[in-house]
Design a protein around this motif. Sequence first.
Motif, mmCIF file in Angstrom:
data_model
loop_
_atom_site.group_PDB
_atom_site.id
_atom_site.type_symbol
_atom_site.label_atom_id
_atom_site.label_comp_id
_atom_site.label_asym_id
_atom_site.label_seq_id
_atom_site.Cartn_x
_atom_site.Cartn_y
_atom_site.Cartn_z
ATOM 1 N N THR A 140 0.945 -1.232 0.048
ATOM 2 C CA THR A 140 0.008 -0.015 -0.027
ATOM 3 C C THR A 140 0.747 1.317 0.230
ATOM 4 O OG1 THR A 140 -1.668 -0.915 1.108
ATOM 5 C CG2 THR A 140 -1.703 1.212 1.329
ATOM 6 N N HIS A 143 3.057 1.509 -3.365
ATOM 7 C CA HIS A 143 2.471 1.837 -4.740
ATOM 8 C C HIS A 143 1.314 2.945 -4.500
ATOM 9 C CE1 HIS A 143 4.104 -1.546 -6.714
ATOM 10 N NE2 HIS A 143 3.815 -2.428 -5.518
ATOM 11 N N GLN A 144 1.135 3.503 -3.535
ATOM 12 C CA GLN A 144 0.171 4.888 -3.279
ATOM 13 C C GLN A 144 0.902 5.750 -2.690
ATOM 14 O OE1 GLN A 144 -3.828 3.466 -1.979
ATOM 15 N NE2 GLN A 144 -3.424 1.173 -2.816
ATOM 16 N N SER A 145 0.420 6.765 -2.874
ATOM 17 C CA SER A 145 0.941 8.128 -2.216
ATOM 18 C C SER A 145 0.128 8.256 -0.774
ATOM 19 C CB SER A 145 0.506 9.411 -2.993
ATOM 20 O OG SER A 145 -0.878 9.494 -3.243
ATOM 21 N N GLN A 148 -3.467 9.499 -1.426
ATOM 22 C CA GLN A 148 -4.648 8.582 -1.714
ATOM 23 C C GLN A 148 -4.791 7.574 -0.631
ATOM 24 O OE1 GLN A 148 -5.988 8.747 -4.949
ATOM 25 N NE2 GLN A 148 -7.242 6.924 -3.951
ATOM 26 N N ILE A 149 -3.762 7.197 0.067
ATOM 27 C CA ILE A 149 -4.129 6.490 1.152
ATOM 28 C C ILE A 149 -5.134 7.155 2.177
ATOM 29 C CG2 ILE A 149 -3.337 5.393 3.311
ATOM 30 C CD1 ILE A 149 -0.730 4.671 1.724
ATOM 31 N N ASP A 152 -8.594 6.861 0.617
ATOM 32 C CA ASP A 152 -9.231 5.655 0.701
ATOM 33 C C ASP A 152 -9.745 5.231 2.186
ATOM 34 O OD1 ASP A 152 -8.774 5.141 -1.884
ATOM 35 O OD2 ASP A 152 -6.806 4.154 -1.566
ATOM 36 N N ASN A 238 -5.122 -5.401 -4.562
ATOM 37 C CA ASN A 238 -6.037 -4.065 -4.216
ATOM 38 C C ASN A 238 -5.029 -3.096 -3.578
ATOM 39 O OD1 ASN A 238 -8.366 -5.153 -5.292
ATOM 40 N ND2 ASN A 238 -9.228 -5.708 -3.368
ATOM 41 N N CYS A 240 -1.885 -2.764 -4.385
ATOM 42 C CA CYS A 240 -0.916 -2.396 -5.516
ATOM 43 C C CYS A 240 -1.559 -1.509 -6.074
ATOM 44 C CB CYS A 240 -0.354 -3.669 -6.160
ATOM 45 S SG CYS A 240 0.896 -4.762 -5.113
ATOM 46 N N GLY A 241 -2.897 -1.718 -6.492
ATOM 47 C CA GLY A 241 -3.486 -0.680 -7.443
ATOM 48 C C GLY A 241 -4.125 -1.504 -8.337
#
Length: 244
Positions: A140, A143-145, A148-149, A152, A238, A240-241
Amino acid sequence: MNQAILLSSADNIDFMIHGIIPVEFMGTTVWITTSHACILIVMAIIIGFCIVANRILKKATDVPGTGQNVIELIVELLQGMVQDSMGKWAPGFVNYIGTIFIFILISNISGLLGLRPPTADYGTTLCLGLITFSLIHINTFKHQSLKQIWIDKCSPLPPWLPIWLPINLISDIAVPISLSLRLFANVLSGTVMMALIYGLLQMFAVIWPAALHVYFDLFSGAIQTYVFCMLTMTYIANACGDAD
């Protein structure tokens, strides 16, 4: 009378974890249990198979023999399962998924060898769940900023209104617990059922319990292995994107 018969027959019922060897560690007695012994046996089986498979593949030919066919079939099935579930992320996780699939499957069906399945011990399944939990959150953050976290975690409300944040955090914490409890409860239930059958029926438990072993150990064990691995792949993909 019936109660007396059941109580007298229950002496042979045993589905508990027992200590085998006491070990003194920092002033505390730590026990090597039946679960540890069964895990070592399962690991020995896997390592033995890997050694044999390695020797067979070193002598691989264009016209494969039975051993080479079996090994290639296993590898292709595992790779196909991971590829179908994780898409472009599959190459990075096929080794992990393949390892836990084989370990859980052999652990689940080890009852056929007269062992107490290691996965009938919550200590084993919780460790597997925590490893998956760690991979989920490592990927998580990989792969995510952070933005974005945060979005979410606040979903489905806007990020400036984090009312859902505690609920989403609780759902994250529940992932390893639900994964481990599902596997543990299903395997333990089969272990308890077979122990009750052998303990209560005794002389009548001849030949026909083999059909129950096929269901509880082989069929149910394979299903639970597949479910655990599929959920693991879904959660990690999920994290990872987009997996397309």
